[in-house]
Scaffold this active site. Sequence first.
Site, PDB file in Angstrom:
ATOM      1  N   ARG A 117       0.859  -1.185   0.000  1.00  0.00           N
ATOM      2  CA  ARG A 117       0.000   0.000   0.000  1.00  0.00           C
ATOM      3  C   ARG A 117       0.900   1.241   0.000  1.00  0.00           C
ATOM      4  NH1 ARG A 117      -3.360  -2.913  -1.513  1.00  0.00           N
ATOM      5  NH2 ARG A 117      -5.334  -3.468  -0.532  1.00  0.00           N
ATOM      6  N   HIS A 165      -0.892   0.001  -9.837  1.00  0.00           N
ATOM      7  CA  HIS A 165      -1.553  -0.958  -8.929  1.00  0.00           C
ATOM      8  C   HIS A 165      -2.004  -2.212  -9.694  1.00  0.00           C
ATOM      9  CE1 HIS A 165      -3.842  -1.172  -4.856  1.00  0.00           C
ATOM     10  NE2 HIS A 165      -3.697  -2.405  -5.356  1.00  0.00           N
TER      11      HIS A 165
HETATM   12  P1  NDP Z   1      -1.276 -11.806   4.884  1.00  0.00           P
HETATM   13  O1  NDP Z   1      -2.243 -11.316   5.901  1.00  0.00           O
HETATM   14  O2  NDP Z   1      -1.329 -13.218   4.450  1.00  0.00           O
HETATM   15  O3  NDP Z   1       0.209 -11.534   5.426  1.00  0.00           O
HETATM   16  C1  NDP Z   1       0.563 -10.385   6.090  1.00  0.00           C
HETATM   17  C2  NDP Z   1       1.985 -10.537   6.612  1.00  0.00           C
HETATM   18  O4  NDP Z   1       2.387  -9.288   7.207  1.00  0.00           O
HETATM   19  C3  NDP Z   1       2.103 -11.590   7.729  1.00  0.00           C
HETATM   20  O5  NDP Z   1       3.306 -12.288   7.612  1.00  0.00           O
HETATM   21  C4  NDP Z   1       2.091 -10.746   8.985  1.00  0.00           C
HETATM   22  O6  NDP Z   1       2.776 -11.327  10.097  1.00  0.00           O
HETATM   23  C5  NDP Z   1       2.852  -9.527   8.523  1.00  0.00           C
HETATM   24  N1  NDP Z   1       2.554  -8.386   9.388  1.00  0.00           N
HETATM   25  C6  NDP Z   1       1.377  -7.783   9.637  1.00  0.00           C
HETATM   26  N2  NDP Z   1       1.522  -6.795  10.544  1.00  0.00           N
HETATM   27  C7  NDP Z   1       2.827  -6.779  10.868  1.00  0.00           C
HETATM   28  C8  NDP Z   1       3.605  -6.004  11.788  1.00  0.00           C
HETATM   29  N3  NDP Z   1       3.055  -5.033  12.536  1.00  0.00           N
HETATM   30  N4  NDP Z   1       4.909  -6.286  11.895  1.00  0.00           N
HETATM   31  C9  NDP Z   1       5.486  -7.270  11.164  1.00  0.00           C
HETATM   32  N5  NDP Z   1       4.805  -8.042  10.290  1.00  0.00           N
HETATM   33  C10 NDP Z   1       3.497  -7.786  10.140  1.00  0.00           C
HETATM   34  O7  NDP Z   1      -1.400 -10.814   3.624  1.00  0.00           O
HETATM   35  P2  NDP Z   1      -1.113 -11.124   2.081  1.00  0.00           P
HETATM   36  O8  NDP Z   1       0.238 -11.702   1.958  1.00  0.00           O
HETATM   37  O9  NDP Z   1      -2.233 -11.872   1.465  1.00  0.00           O
HETATM   38  O10 NDP Z   1      -1.180  -9.646   1.470  1.00  0.00           O
HETATM   39  C11 NDP Z   1      -0.328  -8.636   1.939  1.00  0.00           C
HETATM   40  C12 NDP Z   1      -0.776  -7.290   1.400  1.00  0.00           C
HETATM   41  O11 NDP Z   1      -0.487  -7.163   0.017  1.00  0.00           O
HETATM   42  C13 NDP Z   1      -2.274  -7.018   1.460  1.00  0.00           C
HETATM   43  O12 NDP Z   1      -2.681  -6.622   2.761  1.00  0.00           O
HETATM   44  C14 NDP Z   1      -2.437  -5.904   0.449  1.00  0.00           C
HETATM   45  O13 NDP Z   1      -2.321  -4.656   1.081  1.00  0.00           O
HETATM   46  C15 NDP Z   1      -1.273  -6.111  -0.505  1.00  0.00           C
HETATM   47  N6  NDP Z   1      -1.731  -6.480  -1.849  1.00  0.00           N
HETATM   48  C16 NDP Z   1      -1.442  -5.638  -2.889  1.00  0.00           C
HETATM   49  C17 NDP Z   1      -1.844  -5.962  -4.158  1.00  0.00           C
HETATM   50  C18 NDP Z   1      -1.476  -5.119  -5.326  1.00  0.00           C
HETATM   51  O14 NDP Z   1      -1.966  -5.344  -6.428  1.00  0.00           O
HETATM   52  N7  NDP Z   1      -0.596  -4.156  -5.169  1.00  0.00           N
HETATM   53  C19 NDP Z   1      -2.620  -7.177  -4.444  1.00  0.00           C
HETATM   54  C20 NDP Z   1      -2.823  -8.001  -3.283  1.00  0.00           C
HETATM   55  C21 NDP Z   1      -2.399  -7.646  -2.034  1.00  0.00           C
HETATM   56  P3  NDP Z   1       2.269 -12.714  10.755  1.00  0.00           P
HETATM   57  O15 NDP Z   1       2.645 -13.786   9.743  1.00  0.00           O
HETATM   58  O16 NDP Z   1       3.055 -12.810  11.983  1.00  0.00           O
HETATM   59  O17 NDP Z   1       0.791 -12.581  10.937  1.00  0.00           O
HETATM   60  C1  OXD Z   2      -5.612  -6.282  -2.862  1.00  0.00           C
HETATM   61  C2  OXD Z   2      -5.303  -5.312  -3.906  1.00  0.00           C
HETATM   62  O1  OXD Z   2      -5.368  -5.999  -1.685  1.00  0.00           O
HETATM   63  O2  OXD Z   2      -5.734  -5.526  -5.054  1.00  0.00           O
HETATM   64  O3  OXD Z   2      -6.115  -7.356  -3.206  1.00  0.00           O
HETATM   65  O4  OXD Z   2      -4.611  -4.331  -3.671  1.00  0.00           O
END
Ligand code: NDP
Ligand code: OXD
Length: 311
Positions: free
Chosen positions: A226, A274
């Site tokens: 993001r 994006h």
């Molecule tokens: P997940 O919820 O599966 O994974 C999130 C990861 O971030 C976990 O490993 C989590 O730790 C870690 N995390 C969260 N908070 C913290 C913190 N405070 N400190 C350290 N680590 C933290 O999410 P996804 O992998 O599915 O997706 C990640 C992000 O990608 C989405 O939230 C979205 O914003 C973005 N995205 C962007 C897209 C685009 O087109 N640009 C498309 C899809 C997603 P833990 O394992 O310990 O819970």
């Molecule tokens: C998502 C995105 O979070 O598209 O899936 O950004």
Amino acid sequence: MTRILLHRADGKTDAWVKDFARCMPDAEVEIWRAGEPVAPYDYAVVWSPPEAMLADLAKVKAIFLTGAGADGLLKFGDALPPNVPIIRLGDAGMGVQMAEYVAHAVLRYFRRFDEYEAQARAGQWLPLPQHPKEDFSIGVLGMGVLGTRVLEALAPFGFPLRGWSRTEKTLPGVQCYHGADGLDTFLRGSRVLVCMLPLTPDTSNLVDRSNMSKLPAGAYLINVARGAHVAEPDLLTLIKSGHIAAATLDVFRNEPLPSQHPFWQEPRITITPHISALTLRRESVQQIVEKIGRLNKGEAVDGVVDRTQGY
Ligand code: NDP
Ligand code: OXD
């Protein structure tokens, strides 16, 4: 019969309705429209719904998001119905897209193609020394569904890999760090920083001047999570100073990125709109329908958002 309330900000609902009809013939899908009375529905399928929809979301058994990040809904905070589960999209085809995008960006910087592109535009033929691979460590912030997929995709190239998560994790071939205590060590050894975190109060602005300064000199940044994870003026300052060699950004605080934004003028910043991992409609509908099937049988599903953690 299962009744589904659908909202799409882009208004492109026909194909979604058709896919639901194909995957769940006994479902009735209704399009949410502001000001129109809403019959009782079992589930809602939304991405970033308007505030006016919140009252209707309080009446469903679960809210399905058609994306991986929950920030577009959680931003409503206390105005959200407190007891309705929010279920985000799992991989549904996004993992491979993220792997393609990040691997491309990493290899482009490692093999210095960004510099060769600039040289070619200047009509310059000049082989450059290759980066030593052992110094080209890749640090992935966020080891969730997508971060893990990206680390696995990078493994065959032989880069030193590291990952950072909130809770402790292990992943073969990856040096894992977690929590606030692990962040500095993680950053100091990451030549390429890849942001794959959810946007939460804890992760907002995490990639700021102070944290980027901890990266080795000549580091690279790839942000596919993001825009609000990155302090944009700090990135510009560090790119101009050379501490950050280049950045590839797919996400921005304001999207579309405004035409007067200074990022457009910075040749060391690569911008994409994006698109790093698009929601694939068919795969997403299939996943939602499978989860609805399990919920209808009283079974648990994965991807339920933990509202206290914000993801
Ligand atoms: P997940 O919820 O599966 O994974 C999130 C990861 O971030 C976990 O490993 C989590 O730790 C870690 N995390 C969260 N908070 C913290 C913190 N405070 N400190 C350290 N680590 C933290 O999410 P996804 O992998 O599915 O997706 C990640 C992000 O990608 C989405 O939230 C979205 O914003 C973005 N995205 C962007 C897209 C685009 O087109 N640009 C498309 C899809 C997603 P833990 O394992 O310990 O819970
Ligand atoms: C998502 C995105 O979070 O598209 O899936 O950004």
